[in-house]
Write a protein that holds these residues in place. Structure first.
Motif, PDB file in Angstrom:
ATOM      1  N   LYS A   9      27.902  13.362   2.849  1.00  0.00           N
ATOM      2  CA  LYS A   9      28.546  12.067   2.614  1.00  0.00           C
ATOM      3  C   LYS A   9      27.552  10.973   2.955  1.00  0.00           C
ATOM      4  O   LYS A   9      26.994  10.936   4.044  1.00  0.00           O
ATOM      5  CB  LYS A   9      29.803  11.917   3.468  1.00  0.00           C
ATOM      6  N   ALA A  10      27.337  10.053   1.989  1.00  0.00           N
ATOM      7  CA  ALA A  10      26.416   8.947   2.194  1.00  0.00           C
ATOM      8  C   ALA A  10      27.126   7.628   1.948  1.00  0.00           C
ATOM      9  O   ALA A  10      28.057   7.543   1.130  1.00  0.00           O
ATOM     10  CB  ALA A  10      25.209   9.073   1.271  1.00  0.00           C
ATOM     11  N   PHE A  11      26.712   6.617   2.666  1.00  0.00           N
ATOM     12  CA  PHE A  11      27.184   5.246   2.459  1.00  0.00           C
ATOM     13  C   PHE A  11      25.967   4.414   2.067  1.00  0.00           C
ATOM     14  O   PHE A  11      25.175   4.026   2.927  1.00  0.00           O
ATOM     15  CB  PHE A  11      27.828   4.701   3.732  1.00  0.00           C
ATOM     16  N   GLY A  12      25.821   4.192   0.774  1.00  0.00           N
ATOM     17  CA  GLY A  12      24.605   3.540   0.308  1.00  0.00           C
ATOM     18  C   GLY A  12      23.415   4.442   0.574  1.00  0.00           C
ATOM     19  O   GLY A  12      23.401   5.607   0.188  1.00  0.00           O
ATOM     20  N   GLY A  13      22.435   3.924   1.281  1.00  0.00           N
ATOM     21  CA  GLY A  13      21.251   4.715   1.593  1.00  0.00           C
ATOM     22  C   GLY A  13      21.354   5.468   2.902  1.00  0.00           C
ATOM     23  O   GLY A  13      20.410   6.158   3.297  1.00  0.00           O
ATOM     24  N   VAL A  14      22.496   5.345   3.597  1.00  0.00           N
ATOM     25  CA  VAL A  14      22.668   6.008   4.893  1.00  0.00           C
ATOM     26  C   VAL A  14      23.442   7.306   4.694  1.00  0.00           C
ATOM     27  O   VAL A  14      24.587   7.296   4.226  1.00  0.00           O
ATOM     28  CB  VAL A  14      23.424   5.098   5.889  1.00  0.00           C
ATOM     29  N   VAL A  15      22.834   8.412   5.049  1.00  0.00           N
ATOM     30  CA  VAL A  15      23.485   9.712   4.951  1.00  0.00           C
ATOM     31  C   VAL A  15      24.204   9.990   6.275  1.00  0.00           C
ATOM     32  O   VAL A  15      23.580  10.256   7.296  1.00  0.00           O
ATOM     33  CB  VAL A  15      22.474  10.834   4.642  1.00  0.00           C
ATOM     34  N   ALA A  16      25.528   9.918   6.243  1.00  0.00           N
ATOM     35  CA  ALA A  16      26.321  10.094   7.469  1.00  0.00           C
ATOM     36  C   ALA A  16      26.581  11.563   7.779  1.00  0.00           C
ATOM     37  O   ALA A  16      26.663  11.959   8.939  1.00  0.00           O
ATOM     38  CB  ALA A  16      27.652   9.356   7.338  1.00  0.00           C
ATOM     39  N   THR A  17      26.742  12.365   6.724  1.00  0.00           N
ATOM     40  CA  THR A  17      26.891  13.817   6.875  1.00  0.00           C
ATOM     41  C   THR A  17      25.902  14.471   5.939  1.00  0.00           C
ATOM     42  O   THR A  17      25.940  14.243   4.729  1.00  0.00           O
ATOM     43  CB  THR A  17      28.328  14.269   6.535  1.00  0.00           C
ATOM     44  N   ASN A  18      25.009  15.264   6.499  1.00  0.00           N
ATOM     45  CA  ASN A  18      23.849  15.735   5.747  1.00  0.00           C
ATOM     46  C   ASN A  18      23.864  17.254   5.610  1.00  0.00           C
ATOM     47  O   ASN A  18      23.470  17.976   6.529  1.00  0.00           O
ATOM     48  CB  ASN A  18      22.561  15.276   6.449  1.00  0.00           C
ATOM     49  N   ASP A  19      24.395  17.755   4.474  1.00  0.00           N
ATOM     50  CA  ASP A  19      24.346  19.179   4.152  1.00  0.00           C
ATOM     51  C   ASP A  19      24.925  20.023   5.297  1.00  0.00           C
ATOM     52  O   ASP A  19      24.346  21.031   5.705  1.00  0.00           O
ATOM     53  CB  ASP A  19      22.911  19.595   3.856  1.00  0.00           C
ATOM     54  N   PHE A  20      26.099  19.624   5.780  1.00  0.00           N
ATOM     55  CA  PHE A  20      26.705  20.263   6.946  1.00  0.00           C
ATOM     56  C   PHE A  20      27.456  21.530   6.538  1.00  0.00           C
ATOM     57  O   PHE A  20      28.294  21.510   5.642  1.00  0.00           O
ATOM     58  CB  PHE A  20      27.678  19.289   7.621  1.00  0.00           C
ATOM     59  N   SER A  21      27.168  22.619   7.228  1.00  0.00           N
ATOM     60  CA  SER A  21      27.879  23.878   7.008  1.00  0.00           C
ATOM     61  C   SER A  21      28.285  24.466   8.353  1.00  0.00           C
ATOM     62  O   SER A  21      27.481  24.504   9.289  1.00  0.00           O
ATOM     63  CB  SER A  21      27.003  24.893   6.264  1.00  0.00           C
ATOM     64  N   ALA A  22      29.530  24.906   8.457  1.00  0.00           N
ATOM     65  CA  ALA A  22      30.014  25.527   9.693  1.00  0.00           C
ATOM     66  C   ALA A  22      31.307  26.262   9.403  1.00  0.00           C
ATOM     67  O   ALA A  22      32.058  25.920   8.480  1.00  0.00           O
ATOM     68  CB  ALA A  22      30.231  24.489  10.784  1.00  0.00           C
ATOM     69  N   HIS A  23      31.579  27.269  10.229  1.00  0.00           N
ATOM     70  CA  HIS A  23      32.831  28.020  10.147  1.00  0.00           C
ATOM     71  C   HIS A  23      33.540  27.913  11.488  1.00  0.00           C
ATOM     72  O   HIS A  23      32.970  28.252  12.530  1.00  0.00           O
ATOM     73  CB  HIS A  23      32.551  29.492   9.815  1.00  0.00           C
ATOM     74  N   PHE A  24      34.771  27.427  11.465  1.00  0.00           N
ATOM     75  CA  PHE A  24      35.572  27.265  12.677  1.00  0.00           C
ATOM     76  C   PHE A  24      36.610  28.386  12.718  1.00  0.00           C
ATOM     77  O   PHE A  24      37.479  28.483  11.854  1.00  0.00           O
ATOM     78  CB  PHE A  24      36.262  25.900  12.688  1.00  0.00           C
ATOM     79  N   THR A  25      36.508  29.218  13.734  1.00  0.00           N
ATOM     80  CA  THR A  25      37.343  30.410  13.833  1.00  0.00           C
ATOM     81  C   THR A  25      38.778  30.067  14.202  1.00  0.00           C
ATOM     82  O   THR A  25      39.032  29.171  15.013  1.00  0.00           O
ATOM     83  CB  THR A  25      36.758  31.363  14.908  1.00  0.00           C
ATOM     84  N   TYR A 222      23.141  15.504  14.628  1.00  0.00           N
ATOM     85  CA  TYR A 222      22.028  14.579  14.837  1.00  0.00           C
ATOM     86  C   TYR A 222      21.638  14.015  13.473  1.00  0.00           C
ATOM     87  O   TYR A 222      21.239  14.766  12.582  1.00  0.00           O
ATOM     88  CB  TYR A 222      20.850  15.314  15.480  1.00  0.00           C
ATOM     89  N   TYR A 223      21.835  12.697  13.310  1.00  0.00           N
ATOM     90  CA  TYR A 223      21.603  12.040  12.025  1.00  0.00           C
ATOM     91  C   TYR A 223      22.356  12.745  10.899  1.00  0.00           C
ATOM     92  O   TYR A 223      21.828  12.956   9.808  1.00  0.00           O
ATOM     93  CB  TYR A 223      20.112  11.951  11.707  1.00  0.00           C
ATOM     94  N   GLY A 224      23.596  13.118  11.178  1.00  0.00           N
ATOM     95  CA  GLY A 224      24.463  13.698  10.167  1.00  0.00           C
ATOM     96  C   GLY A 224      24.274  15.172   9.898  1.00  0.00           C
ATOM     97  O   GLY A 224      25.056  15.772   9.159  1.00  0.00           O
ATOM     98  N   ALA A 225      23.236  15.773  10.469  1.00  0.00           N
ATOM     99  CA  ALA A 225      22.941  17.181  10.229  1.00  0.00           C
ATOM    100  C   ALA A 225      23.317  18.018  11.449  1.00  0.00           C
ATOM    101  O   ALA A 225      23.367  17.522  12.577  1.00  0.00           O
ATOM    102  CB  ALA A 225      21.464  17.369   9.900  1.00  0.00           C
ATOM    103  N   LEU A 226      23.584  19.288  11.213  1.00  0.00           N
ATOM    104  CA  LEU A 226      23.889  20.210  12.301  1.00  0.00           C
ATOM    105  C   LEU A 226      22.585  20.628  12.964  1.00  0.00           C
ATOM    106  O   LEU A 226      21.798  21.381  12.391  1.00  0.00           O
ATOM    107  CB  LEU A 226      24.635  21.430  11.757  1.00  0.00           C
ATOM    108  N   LEU A 227      22.376  20.152  14.190  1.00  0.00           N
ATOM    109  CA  LEU A 227      21.149  20.468  14.915  1.00  0.00           C
ATOM    110  C   LEU A 227      21.220  21.850  15.548  1.00  0.00           C
ATOM    111  O   LEU A 227      20.240  22.609  15.546  1.00  0.00           O
ATOM    112  CB  LEU A 227      20.906  19.408  15.991  1.00  0.00           C
ATOM    113  N   ALA A 228      22.394  22.181  16.097  1.00  0.00           N
ATOM    114  CA  ALA A 228      22.554  23.483  16.753  1.00  0.00           C
ATOM    115  C   ALA A 228      24.032  23.783  16.920  1.00  0.00           C
ATOM    116  O   ALA A 228      24.863  22.869  16.948  1.00  0.00           O
ATOM    117  CB  ALA A 228      21.866  23.483  18.116  1.00  0.00           C
ATOM    118  N   GLN A 229      24.360  25.058  17.038  1.00  0.00           N
ATOM    119  CA  GLN A 229      25.730  25.462  17.342  1.00  0.00           C
ATOM    120  C   GLN A 229      25.680  26.760  18.128  1.00  0.00           C
ATOM    121  O   GLN A 229      24.789  27.591  17.935  1.00  0.00           O
ATOM    122  CB  GLN A 229      26.563  25.629  16.074  1.00  0.00           C
TER     123      GLN A 229
END
Length: 255
Positions: A9-25, A222-229
């Motif tokens: 999800k981006a707002f103009g040139g700002v990417v708020a959610t960047n290629d986020f993938s996760a599975h919540f059990t 971190y900056y819209g991306a999943l840094l660690a889980q």
């Protein structure tokens, strides 16, 4: 229960959610952390339908909800409590919960636009009593919502979400604006609700003591991306997370 795949999800040139993938059990209690502006609330807005993803998919309990309306997503079984409490100030605690239950069961036209005191049936009264007991707010039942202390207003907001009988509950900074003791009490109550209701809970939180004490799984944005889980121990010792968010003294202080 919830799978997010390459969500962007981006707002103009700002990417708020960047290629986020996760599975919540199913049945898990997990936290999302990260610095201000990392995209945590945007992620909740995407799950709850307030925002629509530019790319990627969100699947809840086998159903693609990526393009559904917020109302349809609630009906699927996702509830949300907000960082700023969304309550009905002119109703008592019991009336507020009864109104939410009535709206969920289709017994009033529109809760958002109804300012009359609800007149619940016996079944609604029973469910309201259950919610009051669940929240530990029996003694506050006849208190106007606007007269509640801040912590109880936040708890009532969670109760309004629970009235919708969610299978997944999103909590956006449930301890925001509280003192240290209030924060601990709130998260004890959240933990109790999670165990009692056997629901899946995802919460956003800035208090790391609470996050590492309560969450089974922690995801770091971190900056819209999943840094660690991973587990609290894994995140506590993840050098990238320490450098980007926790700080070099965090692991030493915990040890």
């Amino acid at each position: 229960m919830l799978t997010m795949t390459n969500v962007t999800k981006a707002f103009g040139g700002v990417v708020a959610t960047n290629d986020f993938s996760a599975h919540f059990t199913r049945g898990s209690l997990s936290a999302i952390i990260g610095p201000n502006g990392a995209g945590k609330t945007t992620l909740f807005n995407l799950i709850s339908g307030k925002l629509k993803a530019d790319a990627g998919s969100i699947v809840f309990d086998g159903k693609d909800i990526t393009r559904l309306s917020p109302k349809a997503i609630v009906r699927c079984g996702i509830g949300r409590a907000f960082q700023v409490s969304s309550i009905f100030p002119t109703l008592t605690v019991a009336e507020s919960l009864a109104a939410a239950v009535m709206a969920h069961q289709g017994q009033m036209g529109s809760l958002a636009t109804s300012f009359a005191t609800p007149r619940p049936t016996s079944s609604i009264k029973q469910r309201t009593a259950e919610l009051l007991e669940m929240l530990g707010m029996e003694s506050r039942a006849y208190t106007l919502a606007r007269h509640l202390p801040h912590g109880d207003q936040k708890l009532l907001d969670i109760g309004l979400a629970l009235a919708l009988e969610p299978r997944l509950l999103l909590l956006d900074e449930p301890t925001a604006g509280m003192g240290p003791e209030e924060r601990l009490l709130m998260m004890e109550r959240v933990h109790h609700l999670w165990q009692r209701e056997n629901i899946t809970i995802i919460f956003i939180e800035h208090d790391m003591d609470i996050v590492f004490a309560r969450a089974q799984t922690i995801r770091v944005l971190y900056y819209g991306a999943l840094l660690a889980q991973g587990t609290p121990d894994y995140i506590r010792n993840h050098q990238g997370v320490i450098d980007a968010y926790l700080g070099t003294g965090f692991g030493e202080a915990e040890a």
